[in-house]
Write a protein that holds these residues in place. Structure first.
Motif, PDB file in Angstrom:
ATOM      1  N   GLN A 158     -41.727 -25.689 -47.687  1.00 52.95           N
ATOM      2  CA  GLN A 158     -40.774 -26.569 -46.988  1.00 52.95           C
ATOM      3  C   GLN A 158     -40.565 -27.882 -47.765  1.00 52.95           C
ATOM      4  O   GLN A 158     -39.442 -28.399 -47.859  1.00 52.95           O
ATOM      5  CB  GLN A 158     -41.312 -26.860 -45.588  1.00 52.95           C
ATOM      6  CG  GLN A 158     -41.308 -25.660 -44.653  1.00 52.95           C
ATOM      7  CD  GLN A 158     -41.957 -25.942 -43.318  1.00 52.95           C
ATOM      8  OE1 GLN A 158     -42.382 -27.084 -43.045  1.00 52.95           O
ATOM      9  NE2 GLN A 158     -42.057 -24.923 -42.482  1.00 52.95           N
ATOM     10  N   ALA A 159     -41.642 -28.420 -48.311  1.00 54.01           N
ATOM     11  CA  ALA A 159     -41.521 -29.669 -49.083  1.00 54.01           C
ATOM     12  C   ALA A 159     -40.668 -29.478 -50.335  1.00 54.01           C
ATOM     13  O   ALA A 159     -39.859 -30.346 -50.714  1.00 54.01           O
ATOM     14  CB  ALA A 159     -42.921 -30.178 -49.449  1.00 54.01           C
ATOM     15  N   GLU A 160     -40.838 -28.331 -51.019  1.00 53.38           N
ATOM     16  CA  GLU A 160     -40.021 -28.056 -52.209  1.00 53.38           C
ATOM     17  C   GLU A 160     -38.545 -27.949 -51.848  1.00 53.38           C
ATOM     18  O   GLU A 160     -37.667 -28.436 -52.566  1.00 53.38           O
ATOM     19  CB  GLU A 160     -40.511 -26.764 -52.861  1.00 53.38           C
ATOM     20  CG  GLU A 160     -41.860 -26.891 -53.533  1.00 53.38           C
ATOM     21  CD  GLU A 160     -42.301 -25.580 -54.138  1.00 53.38           C
ATOM     22  OE1 GLU A 160     -41.659 -24.539 -53.836  1.00 53.38           O
ATOM     23  OE2 GLU A 160     -43.280 -25.583 -54.913  1.00 53.38           O
ATOM     24  N   THR A 161     -38.271 -27.287 -50.703  1.00 55.23           N
ATOM     25  CA  THR A 161     -36.863 -27.136 -50.281  1.00 55.23           C
ATOM     26  C   THR A 161     -36.235 -28.491 -49.976  1.00 55.23           C
ATOM     27  O   THR A 161     -35.092 -28.784 -50.371  1.00 55.23           O
ATOM     28  CB  THR A 161     -36.785 -26.218 -49.048  1.00 55.23           C
ATOM     29  OG1 THR A 161     -37.360 -24.950 -49.381  1.00 55.23           O
ATOM     30  CG2 THR A 161     -35.352 -26.038 -48.609  1.00 55.23           C
ATOM     31  N   ARG A 162     -36.978 -29.363 -49.275  1.00 55.34           N
ATOM     32  CA  ARG A 162     -36.444 -30.678 -48.950  1.00 55.34           C
ATOM     33  C   ARG A 162     -36.163 -31.502 -50.223  1.00 55.34           C
ATOM     34  O   ARG A 162     -35.149 -32.190 -50.326  1.00 55.34           O
ATOM     35  CB  ARG A 162     -37.422 -31.430 -48.046  1.00 55.34           C
ATOM     36  CG  ARG A 162     -37.430 -30.973 -46.608  1.00 55.34           C
ATOM     37  CD  ARG A 162     -38.115 -31.986 -45.714  1.00 55.34           C
ATOM     38  NE  ARG A 162     -39.480 -32.241 -46.158  1.00 55.34           N
ATOM     39  CZ  ARG A 162     -40.529 -31.550 -45.724  1.00 55.34           C
ATOM     40  NH1 ARG A 162     -40.376 -30.554 -44.853  1.00 55.34           N
ATOM     41  NH2 ARG A 162     -41.735 -31.849 -46.151  1.00 55.34           N
ATOM     42  N   ALA A 163     -37.043 -31.424 -51.184  1.00 53.62           N
ATOM     43  CA  ALA A 163     -36.870 -32.188 -52.432  1.00 53.62           C
ATOM     44  C   ALA A 163     -35.634 -31.718 -53.202  1.00 53.62           C
ATOM     45  O   ALA A 163     -34.865 -32.522 -53.746  1.00 53.62           O
ATOM     46  CB  ALA A 163     -38.117 -32.069 -53.296  1.00 53.62           C
ATOM     47  N   ARG A 164     -35.462 -30.371 -53.240  1.00 57.39           N
ATOM     48  CA  ARG A 164     -34.297 -29.845 -53.968  1.00 57.39           C
ATOM     49  C   ARG A 164     -32.993 -30.228 -53.277  1.00 57.39           C
ATOM     50  O   ARG A 164     -31.996 -30.601 -53.919  1.00 57.39           O
ATOM     51  CB  ARG A 164     -34.412 -28.341 -54.078  1.00 57.39           C
ATOM     52  CG  ARG A 164     -35.520 -27.881 -55.038  1.00 57.39           C
ATOM     53  CD  ARG A 164     -35.620 -26.369 -55.083  1.00 57.39           C
ATOM     54  NE  ARG A 164     -36.697 -25.924 -55.969  1.00 57.39           N
ATOM     55  CZ  ARG A 164     -37.027 -24.655 -56.151  1.00 57.39           C
ATOM     56  NH1 ARG A 164     -36.385 -23.700 -55.475  1.00 57.39           N
ATOM     57  NH2 ARG A 164     -38.017 -24.335 -56.965  1.00 57.39           N
ATOM     58  N   LEU A 165     -32.973 -30.119 -51.949  1.00 59.84           N
ATOM     59  CA  LEU A 165     -31.750 -30.486 -51.212  1.00 59.84           C
ATOM     60  C   LEU A 165     -31.423 -31.971 -51.377  1.00 59.84           C
ATOM     61  O   LEU A 165     -30.263 -32.356 -51.514  1.00 59.84           O
ATOM     62  CB  LEU A 165     -31.932 -30.133 -49.732  1.00 59.84           C
ATOM     63  CG  LEU A 165     -31.951 -28.645 -49.392  1.00 59.84           C
ATOM     64  CD1 LEU A 165     -32.240 -28.437 -47.901  1.00 59.84           C
ATOM     65  CD2 LEU A 165     -30.628 -27.992 -49.774  1.00 59.84           C
ATOM     66  N   ALA A 166     -32.440 -32.806 -51.355  1.00 54.66           N
ATOM     67  CA  ALA A 166     -32.215 -34.235 -51.526  1.00 54.66           C
ATOM     68  C   ALA A 166     -31.660 -34.549 -52.914  1.00 54.66           C
ATOM     69  O   ALA A 166     -30.774 -35.399 -53.094  1.00 54.66           O
ATOM     70  CB  ALA A 166     -33.518 -34.996 -51.276  1.00 54.66           C
ATOM     71  N   GLN A 167     -32.188 -33.835 -53.945  1.00 52.46           N
ATOM     72  CA  GLN A 167     -31.691 -34.058 -55.308  1.00 52.46           C
ATOM     73  C   GLN A 167     -30.248 -33.599 -55.449  1.00 52.46           C
ATOM     74  O   GLN A 167     -29.431 -34.242 -56.112  1.00 52.46           O
ATOM     75  CB  GLN A 167     -32.588 -33.321 -56.300  1.00 52.46           C
ATOM     76  CG  GLN A 167     -32.239 -33.586 -57.757  1.00 52.46           C
ATOM     77  CD  GLN A 167     -32.353 -35.050 -58.103  1.00 52.46           C
ATOM     78  OE1 GLN A 167     -33.330 -35.700 -57.702  1.00 52.46           O
ATOM     79  NE2 GLN A 167     -31.375 -35.566 -58.850  1.00 52.46           N
ATOM     80  N   LEU A 168     -29.925 -32.464 -54.811  1.00 51.77           N
ATOM     81  CA  LEU A 168     -28.525 -31.997 -54.847  1.00 51.77           C
ATOM     82  C   LEU A 168     -27.593 -32.990 -54.165  1.00 51.77           C
ATOM     83  O   LEU A 168     -26.476 -33.243 -54.623  1.00 51.77           O
ATOM     84  CB  LEU A 168     -28.430 -30.628 -54.170  1.00 51.77           C
ATOM     85  CG  LEU A 168     -29.018 -29.449 -54.939  1.00 51.77           C
ATOM     86  CD1 LEU A 168     -28.974 -28.172 -54.090  1.00 51.77           C
ATOM     87  CD2 LEU A 168     -28.249 -29.236 -56.245  1.00 51.77           C
ATOM     88  N   ALA A 169     -28.034 -33.561 -53.031  1.00 52.21           N
ATOM     89  CA  ALA A 169     -27.217 -34.549 -52.329  1.00 52.21           C
ATOM     90  C   ALA A 169     -26.989 -35.781 -53.196  1.00 52.21           C
ATOM     91  O   ALA A 169     -25.904 -36.363 -53.227  1.00 52.21           O
ATOM     92  CB  ALA A 169     -27.886 -34.928 -51.008  1.00 52.21           C
TER      93      ALA A 169
END
Length: 383
Positions: free
Chosen positions: A143-154
């Protein structure tokens, strides 16, 4: 017999005196001396030329609108980029402000998303250290990896949103500037067609309308003059020219041929001409030259500096003149060898000497070879 002889002598004397007083008198004429001076071969325009500006713009708006400001007057000198006229632009100004606010909001959103991406990345790094020590469940790390990737894409996508908002702001500013009529070059305002509060529209295709502002670049002027097609072949770019303007009679200005039209203008069947452009070597500072002045040009083809010359009007057909013989007081016909010539002077290469006098005008009747004459400058005597 002696008395008869004396009587005959007296009668003869009276007859001689009567013939002397009744003889044909020399005709008074105007004489001109053969002198040294320059002779030029010239080409002149066939019709009046026109003084023109190198740059002249008929400025108009490419959008419609109501005139809100007139910032110049006719005859005023303006600089390049100066605003001449302005349309009402409150609506366009509001769009610019809206685009500026949207751009600011996009930049703030990007700042937030990028800060959040950094925070999520730091959280992921901490959780990865815990997972390496077997102190964290695998689903929590995922879950932490997914949040980090989504934040970087944003964060990355917000940069594209900023470029889009910036482009929209540039567009709105360009549309706002179209409500300003600017001078494309420095010059003088010749004419203004527009009043405060008046609504102006761009010209429809094929229907010309008066320009809002007529701007003339008076720092560069030239004369456009027609030259007869017979003479055009002898004219070359760079040839020296004397320019005369009807507005300044008796004065000439130095110029040079700057352009020769590549075609013959057929305004009339019997009068075909080639347009020649002449630039001023230096614009005069003591007079004001206005575009539209009528002008004449004399293009110098050849020049003889100090040879013998006579007025062209003194020549008879066959290059002959009537020379005054001071020994007999008569006119004598002389054939000449001539060189360069124009409407005023003809160069003499042979047949006359400097200082000799010739008949100045051919208008007087009865003058020919062998006629006794007297200069009109000298008093006539019967003795």
């Amino acid at each position: 017999m002696r008395s008869l002889s004396i009587g005959l002598v007296v009668v003869a004397c009276f007859l001689a005196v009567g013939w002397w007083w009744g003889r044909p008198q020399p005709m008074p004429v105007q004489l001109v001396a053969v002198e040294r001076g320059p002779v030029e071969t010239l080409v002149a325009n066939t019709r009046a030329g026109t003084l023109k500006s190198c740059r002249r713009s008929h400025l108009s708006f490419n959008i419609g609108g109501q005139v809100s400001e007139l910032l110049v007057d006719e005859g005023q000198r303006v600089e390049a980029g100066q605003v001449l006229m302005r349309l009402r632009q409150d609506d366009r100004l509001a769009r610019v402000q809206e685009a500026e606010a949207r751009l600011e909001a996009k930049r703030n959103a990007r700042e937030q998303s990028c800060r959040q991406a950094k925070l999520d990345q730091r959280d992921l790094q901490r959780l990865e250290r815990l997972a390496a020590r077997k102190l964290l469940a695998a689903d929590r790390l995922d879950q932490a990896e997914t949040r980090a990737r989504l934040a970087q894409l944003a964060c990355t996508s917000s940069a594209a949103s900023i470029r889009e908002a910036d482009a929209n702001l540039a567009l709105q500013r360009s549309l706002l500037d179209q409500a300003n009529l600017r001078a494309p070059f420095s010059g003088t305002v010749a004419q203004i067609n527009g009043e405060l509060g008046e609504y102006v529209t761009p010209s429809p295709p094929g229907i010309p309308t008066p320009p809002a502002v007529d701007l003339i670049d008076d720092s560069c002027l030239y004369v456009d003059a027609p030259i007869d097609e017979v003479d055009a072949g002898r004219v070359r770019i760079g040839m020296p020219v004397r320019i005369s303007l009807d507005a300044f009679r008796g004065r000439t200005f130095a110029g040079q041929v700057s352009r020769i039209a590549p075609f013959v203008r057929e305004l009339e069947k019997q009068a075909r001409t080639v347009d020649v452009e002449v630039r001023f070597v230096q614009l005069p500072v003591d007079v004001t030259l206005l575009t539209g002045y009528s002008a004449d040009v004399e293009i110098l083809l050849e020049q003889s500096a100090g040879g013998l010359r006579i007025p062209t009007e003194t020549l008879l057909e066959g290059r002959r003149v009537l020379r005054y013989d001071p020994a007999t007081g008569m006119l004598r016909e002389v054939a000449l060898n001539t060189g360069l010539a124009n409407w005023r002077w003809t160069e003499v290469l042979g047949g006359l000497q400097e200082g000799e006098r010739i008949l100045a005008s051919l208008d007087q009747e009865g003058l020919e070879d062998g006629i006794a004459v007297i200069s009109a400058d000298q008093p006539e005597s019967r003795r």
